[in-house]
Motif scaffolding. Structure first.
Motif, mmCIF file in Angstrom:
data_model
loop_
_atom_site.group_PDB
_atom_site.id
_atom_site.type_symbol
_atom_site.label_atom_id
_atom_site.label_comp_id
_atom_site.label_asym_id
_atom_site.label_seq_id
_atom_site.Cartn_x
_atom_site.Cartn_y
_atom_site.Cartn_z
ATOM 1 N N SER A 11 0.854 -1.180 0.000
ATOM 2 C CA SER A 11 0.000 0.000 0.000
ATOM 3 C C SER A 11 0.892 1.233 0.000
ATOM 4 C CB SER A 11 -0.917 0.006 1.223
ATOM 5 O OG SER A 11 -0.173 -0.206 2.403
ATOM 6 N N VAL A 12 0.383 2.308 -0.554
ATOM 7 C CA VAL A 12 1.161 3.538 -0.683
ATOM 8 C C VAL A 12 0.407 4.674 -0.004
ATOM 9 C CG1 VAL A 12 2.204 5.183 -2.278
ATOM 10 C CG2 VAL A 12 2.118 2.745 -2.872
ATOM 11 N N ILE A 13 1.084 5.393 0.885
ATOM 12 C CA ILE A 13 0.456 6.507 1.586
ATOM 13 C C ILE A 13 0.068 7.587 0.585
ATOM 14 C CG2 ILE A 13 0.819 8.349 3.271
ATOM 15 C CD1 ILE A 13 2.710 6.488 4.772
ATOM 16 N N PHE A 56 -4.555 6.137 1.677
ATOM 17 C CA PHE A 56 -3.566 5.322 0.987
ATOM 18 C C PHE A 56 -4.168 4.758 -0.296
ATOM 19 C CE2 PHE A 56 -6.116 2.562 3.548
ATOM 20 C CZ PHE A 56 -6.163 1.336 2.912
ATOM 21 N N VAL A 57 -3.288 4.258 -1.137
ATOM 22 C CA VAL A 57 -3.707 3.591 -2.368
ATOM 23 C C VAL A 57 -3.345 2.117 -2.255
ATOM 24 C CG1 VAL A 57 -3.382 3.439 -4.865
ATOM 25 C CG2 VAL A 57 -3.433 5.675 -3.742
ATOM 26 N N TYR A 58 -4.321 1.267 -2.547
ATOM 27 C CA TYR A 58 -4.106 -0.181 -2.490
ATOM 28 C C TYR A 58 -4.657 -0.799 -3.767
ATOM 29 C CZ TYR A 58 -4.273 -5.047 -0.927
ATOM 30 O OH TYR A 58 -4.093 -6.409 -0.817
ATOM 31 N N GLU A 59 -3.775 -1.452 -4.519
ATOM 32 C CA GLU A 59 -4.137 -2.098 -5.783
ATOM 33 C C GLU A 59 -4.928 -1.147 -6.684
ATOM 34 O OE1 GLU A 59 -5.959 -5.873 -4.913
ATOM 35 O OE2 GLU A 59 -4.015 -6.795 -4.441
ATOM 36 N N GLY A 60 -4.431 0.079 -6.789
ATOM 37 C CA GLY A 60 -4.995 1.049 -7.708
ATOM 38 C C GLY A 60 -6.204 1.811 -7.203
ATOM 39 N N LYS A 61 -6.682 1.482 -6.009
ATOM 40 C CA LYS A 61 -7.858 2.162 -5.463
ATOM 41 C C LYS A 61 -7.451 3.005 -4.260
ATOM 42 C CE LYS A 61 -12.548 1.443 -3.745
ATOM 43 N NZ LYS A 61 -13.630 0.456 -3.494
ATOM 44 N N GLN A 62 -7.970 4.222 -4.189
ATOM 45 C CA GLN A 62 -7.636 5.102 -3.079
ATOM 46 C C GLN A 62 -8.656 4.953 -1.950
ATOM 47 O OE1 GLN A 62 -6.252 8.915 -4.141
ATOM 48 N NE2 GLN A 62 -6.073 9.653 -2.047
ATOM 49 N N TYR A 63 -8.149 4.886 -0.723
ATOM 50 C CA TYR A 63 -8.980 4.775 0.469
ATOM 51 C C TYR A 63 -8.659 5.916 1.423
ATOM 52 C CZ TYR A 63 -9.797 -0.108 -0.927
ATOM 53 O OH TYR A 63 -10.135 -1.253 -1.617
ATOM 54 N N LYS A 64 -9.684 6.405 2.096
ATOM 55 C CA LYS A 64 -9.469 7.326 3.201
ATOM 56 C C LYS A 64 -9.268 6.498 4.466
ATOM 57 C CE LYS A 64 -12.201 11.106 1.260
ATOM 58 N NZ LYS A 64 -13.391 11.991 1.455
ATOM 59 N N LEU A 65 -8.408 6.996 5.361
ATOM 60 C CA LEU A 65 -8.089 6.248 6.581
ATOM 61 C C LEU A 65 -8.102 7.195 7.769
ATOM 62 C CD1 LEU A 65 -7.240 3.483 7.730
ATOM 63 C CD2 LEU A 65 -4.864 4.135 7.301
ATOM 64 N N GLY A 111 1.937 6.194 9.776
ATOM 65 C CA GLY A 111 2.242 5.450 8.561
ATOM 66 C C GLY A 111 2.012 3.956 8.686
ATOM 67 N N TYR A 112 2.210 3.415 9.871
ATOM 68 C CA TYR A 112 2.063 1.972 10.064
ATOM 69 C C TYR A 112 0.620 1.509 9.888
ATOM 70 C CZ TYR A 112 0.808 3.507 14.826
ATOM 71 O OH TYR A 112 0.239 4.129 15.907
ATOM 72 N N GLN A 113 -0.355 2.416 10.089
ATOM 73 C CA GLN A 113 -1.750 2.015 9.958
ATOM 74 C C GLN A 113 -2.116 1.694 8.515
ATOM 75 O OE1 GLN A 113 -3.307 1.087 12.342
ATOM 76 N NE2 GLN A 113 -3.188 2.406 14.143
ATOM 77 N N VAL A 114 -1.398 2.266 7.577
ATOM 78 C CA VAL A 114 -1.637 1.959 6.172
ATOM 79 C C VAL A 114 -1.383 0.474 5.905
ATOM 80 C CG1 VAL A 114 -0.711 2.371 3.850
ATOM 81 C CG2 VAL A 114 -1.215 4.299 5.360
ATOM 82 N N LYS A 115 -0.349 -0.070 6.537
ATOM 83 C CA LYS A 115 -0.040 -1.494 6.375
ATOM 84 C C LYS A 115 -1.106 -2.361 7.038
ATOM 85 C CE LYS A 115 4.915 -0.418 6.479
ATOM 86 N NZ LYS A 115 6.173 -0.610 7.224
ATOM 87 N N ASN A 116 -1.571 -1.936 8.218
ATOM 88 C CA ASN A 116 -2.642 -2.681 8.876
ATOM 89 C C ASN A 116 -3.922 -2.646 8.048
ATOM 90 O OD1 ASN A 116 -1.039 -3.314 11.132
ATOM 91 N ND2 ASN A 116 -1.570 -1.402 12.166
ATOM 92 N N ALA A 117 -4.206 -1.493 7.443
ATOM 93 C CA ALA A 117 -5.411 -1.356 6.629
ATOM 94 C C ALA A 117 -5.361 -2.265 5.403
ATOM 95 C CB ALA A 117 -5.600 0.098 6.213
ATOM 96 N N ALA A 152 -16.225 -1.696 3.276
ATOM 97 C CA ALA A 152 -14.791 -1.668 3.580
ATOM 98 C C ALA A 152 -14.261 -0.244 3.559
ATOM 99 C CB ALA A 152 -14.032 -2.540 2.585
ATOM 100 N N ALA A 153 -14.618 0.514 2.513
ATOM 101 C CA ALA A 153 -14.123 1.883 2.392
ATOM 102 C C ALA A 153 -14.643 2.759 3.525
ATOM 103 C CB ALA A 153 -14.535 2.461 1.040
#
Length: 407
Positions: A220-222, A227-236, A241-247, A269-270
């Motif tokens: 995932s990319v902040i 963050f962006v995960y597999e081409g889709k952007q999510y609000k968190l 920064g570590y929460q992006v990995k948990n998400a 999920a979103a």
């Protein structure tokens, strides 16, 4: 039994009982009708990120329309936090009632268990009788011998980040600790795991032995606000920064739930990730005061990454338990903190403020001893200028005490 009496009783139960294992808990739950076998459980083990992962997944399942129980530890401000349904804490009256009922069954059957196992039994019976569709279940410590591992067939097993912690109980190497955590894997039950590159082979071998499908999330990319995960952007909503990995781990878990017949929509999920709340995980109490419960070296390293990314001058307020790697953690905090306020908690396990200050000074940092935690935070804030962030870190207990005061 009143609420106050129930808490007094729970805390009077020994933290450990011999022999280790769940034989006595099995007897106790058998007398209660084995509620754990009637629940649909998602079981989570790991060193760091269990609580955040549980909170995100619970919020998602709730938004999908499921009545969702969540069992976590430890609590931050009130004991009831440990047992929740749809993010509502167990009411005082219910905690008292279920404590009294489990106590009676324990006494009648001479099935005496540890404090954590007792609370686990209370939670199982409560979740079952309240009609939960799913229960997100966090281990207390380890996995193989953990009281929560009494569950025979969860719907999904999740392994979060694994690192060195509780070494006196789980083993003195990350490999031994990983083997203990992998003890939650059940035959044929799918497993979602954090990357865990150092012990990936151990996780793969454990899953293969049990004939369980094992998957890992993509990177995932902040991004701004999430963050962006597999081409889709999510609000968190959860910061750090570590929460992006948990998400990312949670998104992969949702994919696996769908694959195995438990519907979780992309919308749920979103929305769940956007609206999850979870205290003292890089939580900003005010613009210049952040609280984080990271209490082992991996947790502290992740915190330091987030503090460095903030860009402001850092004053740290810290206390640590003496059975943690204090020197390593304080040395890591010193990499970003200009000044370290060393404090302590009224707990036998807590290291002294003077000992922490000595470590900080060896790292070349200014150390200030203020033994009362709230006074330590006040002192740091008083000295901070407009471009300084005060970070409270090193202990969940410290984080909880400071949070309770400021909120």
């Amino acid at each position: 039994m009143t609420y106050e009496e129930s808490l007094e009783y729970i805390h009077s139960i020994p933290k450990f009982r011999r022999p280790l294992g769940n034989a006595q808990l099995a007897r106790l739950l058998g007398a209660a009708g084995n509620p754990q076998d009637k629940l649909s459980v998602i079981h989570i083990a790991g060193t760091n990120g269990k609580g955040s992962t549980a909170a995100m997944l619970s919020e998602i399942l709730k938004r999908q329309g499921y009545k969702t129980g969540m069992f976590t530890s430890p609590f931050i401000e009130v004991f009831n936090e440990r047992i929740q349904i749809n993010k509502e804490l167990i009411p005082d009256s219910d905690l008292a009632e279920y404590t009294e009922r489990i106590k009676r069954l324990m006494d009648e059957n001479e099935a005496y268990v540890s404090e954590f196992a007792f609370i686990t039994a209370v939670a199982f019976l409560y979740f079952y009788e309240k009609g939960c569709d799913y229960v997100v279940l966090e281990t207390g410590m380890g996995g193989r011998l953990d009281a929560t591992n009494i569950v025979k067939k969860p719907k999904l097993c999740i392994l979060t980040s694994i690192s060195l912690d509780h070494m006196q109980f789980l083993g003195d190497t990350i490999e031994k600790i990983a083997e203990e955590k992998c003890g939650i894997i059940k035959r044929g039950v799918p497993v979602v795991s954090y990357g865990n590159e150092a012990v990936k082979g151990i996780i793969e071998a454990a899953a293969e032995e049990k004939g369980s499908e094992l998957v890992f999330p993509s990177e995932s990319v902040i991004a701004d606000g999430g963050f962006v995960y597999e081409g889709k952007q999510y609000k968190l909503s959860l910061k750090g920064g570590y929460q992006v990995k948990n998400a990312a781990l949670v998104i992969k878990a949702c994919e696996m739930l769908n694959k195995y017949g438990i519907a979780v929509s992309d919308k749920a999920a979103a929305e769940g990730l956007e609206h999850t709340t979870w205290p003292v995980r890089y939580e900003f109490i005010r613009d210049n005061l952040v609280i984080d419960g990271g209490h082992n070296i991996d947790g502290v390293r992740e915190l330091v990454k987030s503090l460095k990314a903030d860009g402001r001058k850092i004053y740290a307020v810290t206390a640590m338990m003496s059975d943690k790697s204090m020197e390593e953690c304080i040395s890591e905090i010193a990499l970003c903190a200009e000044r370290i306020y060393c404090t302590e908690l009224d707990m036998p396990r807590c290291g002294s403020a003077e000992e922490l200050a000595s470590i900080a000074e060896k790292s070349g940092k200014t150390a200030v001893v203020v033994k009362n935690p709230v006074d330590a935070v006040k002192a740091a804030l008083a000295e901070a200028d407009s471009d300084t962030l005060v970070a409270v870190c090193g202990s969940l207990y410290l984080a909880g005490e400071v949070r309770k005061y400021y909120r």
